[in-house]
Design a protein around this motif. Structure first.
Motif, PDB file in Angstrom:
ATOM      1  N   ALA A 232       0.801  -1.108  -0.275  1.00  0.00           N
ATOM      2  CA  ALA A 232       0.113  -0.113  -0.013  1.00  0.00           C
ATOM      3  C   ALA A 232       1.114   1.337   0.054  1.00  0.00           C
ATOM      4  CB  ALA A 232      -1.076   0.072   1.240  1.00  0.00           C
ATOM      5  N   THR A 233       1.817   1.439   0.720  1.00  0.00           N
ATOM      6  CA  THR A 233       2.803   2.334   0.834  1.00  0.00           C
ATOM      7  C   THR A 233       3.436   2.617  -0.440  1.00  0.00           C
ATOM      8  OG1 THR A 233       3.288   1.868   3.246  1.00  0.00           O
ATOM      9  CG2 THR A 233       5.034   3.379   1.878  1.00  0.00           C
TER      10      THR A 233
ATOM     11  N   ALA B 278      -6.151  -0.390   5.513  1.00  0.00           N
ATOM     12  CA  ALA B 278      -6.610   0.131   6.789  1.00  0.00           C
ATOM     13  C   ALA B 278      -7.079  -0.949   7.805  1.00  0.00           C
ATOM     14  CB  ALA B 278      -7.846   0.948   6.493  1.00  0.00           C
ATOM     15  N   SER B 279      -7.685  -1.998   7.202  1.00  0.00           N
ATOM     16  CA  SER B 279      -8.110  -2.907   7.941  1.00  0.00           C
ATOM     17  C   SER B 279      -6.994  -3.677   8.539  1.00  0.00           C
ATOM     18  CB  SER B 279      -8.996  -3.915   7.169  1.00  0.00           C
ATOM     19  OG  SER B 279      -9.484  -5.139   8.025  1.00  0.00           O
ATOM     20  N   THR B 280      -6.086  -4.056   7.709  1.00  0.00           N
ATOM     21  CA  THR B 280      -4.757  -4.616   8.453  1.00  0.00           C
ATOM     22  C   THR B 280      -4.045  -3.663   9.480  1.00  0.00           C
ATOM     23  OG1 THR B 280      -4.331  -5.622   6.261  1.00  0.00           O
ATOM     24  CG2 THR B 280      -2.546  -5.544   7.796  1.00  0.00           C
ATOM     25  N   ALA B 281      -4.034  -2.450   9.242  1.00  0.00           N
ATOM     26  CA  ALA B 281      -3.397  -1.572  10.325  1.00  0.00           C
ATOM     27  C   ALA B 281      -4.204  -1.529  11.551  1.00  0.00           C
ATOM     28  CB  ALA B 281      -3.325  -0.246   9.656  1.00  0.00           C
ATOM     29  N   HIS B 282      -5.723  -1.589  11.340  1.00  0.00           N
ATOM     30  CA  HIS B 282      -6.632  -1.686  12.438  1.00  0.00           C
ATOM     31  C   HIS B 282      -6.275  -3.064  13.404  1.00  0.00           C
ATOM     32  CE1 HIS B 282     -10.421  -1.421  14.812  1.00  0.00           C
ATOM     33  NE2 HIS B 282     -10.535  -2.815  14.655  1.00  0.00           N
TER      34      HIS B 282
ATOM     35  N   ALA C 252      -4.646   7.322   8.757  1.00  0.00           N
ATOM     36  CA  ALA C 252      -4.438   7.688   7.501  1.00  0.00           C
ATOM     37  C   ALA C 252      -5.120   7.152   6.326  1.00  0.00           C
ATOM     38  CB  ALA C 252      -2.905   7.770   7.344  1.00  0.00           C
ATOM     39  N   LEU C 253      -5.098   5.971   6.483  1.00  0.00           N
ATOM     40  CA  LEU C 253      -5.858   5.172   5.327  1.00  0.00           C
ATOM     41  C   LEU C 253      -7.219   5.011   5.491  1.00  0.00           C
ATOM     42  CD1 LEU C 253      -3.328   1.940   5.651  1.00  0.00           C
ATOM     43  CD2 LEU C 253      -3.667   3.341   3.607  1.00  0.00           C
ATOM     44  N   ALA C 254      -7.820   5.325   6.543  1.00  0.00           N
ATOM     45  CA  ALA C 254      -9.256   5.317   6.803  1.00  0.00           C
ATOM     46  C   ALA C 254      -9.861   6.643   6.401  1.00  0.00           C
ATOM     47  CB  ALA C 254      -9.734   4.656   8.051  1.00  0.00           C
ATOM     48  N   GLY C 255      -8.990   7.560   6.528  1.00  0.00           N
ATOM     49  CA  GLY C 255      -9.899   9.100   6.090  1.00  0.00           C
ATOM     50  C   GLY C 255      -9.997   9.366   4.815  1.00  0.00           C
TER      51      GLY C 255
END
Length: 107
Positions: A36-37, A54-58, A82-85
């Protein structure tokens, strides 16, 4: 109530064993965040990958503290936000957060 030192040691050993068993999953999650990065840096982050990242970061934010990685939890939470916004993601920030998360976990 104080937990005996022997019990604390046994719990630490059990948590280390669980961490070791989950290392392949943790590496997969970090690899997804790396993909993703890279997509953010290239300006090609697809909505599906953004949502999955975003789900993975969560998931990482929710689990790392259990293993004693409080800093990892904070980094993953920043990535999640950052990803969910709705806004564009800052590529440098995403890169720095992902790199710091990997370094914090020693992976």
């Amino acid at each position: 109530m104080t937990v005996p030192t022997e019990t604390q040691d046994q719990l630490r050993i059990m948590m280390m064993a669980i961490w070791e068993r989950n290392l392949p999953l943790m590496r997969e999650r970090l690899d997804l965040l790396d993909r993703a990065t890279l997509a953010v840096e290239e300006g090609s982050l697809a909505p599906e990958l953004r949502s999955e990242a975003a789900s993975t970061a969560h998931k990482l934010a929710g689990s790392l503290g259990m293993y004693g990685y409080a800093e990892g939890t904070d980094l993953a939470r920043h990535l999640e936000h950052a990803l969910a916004g709705p806004d564009d993601i800052n590529a440098v920030e995403m890169h720095d957060l992902t790199k710091a998360l990997r370094e914090t976990l020693g992976l």
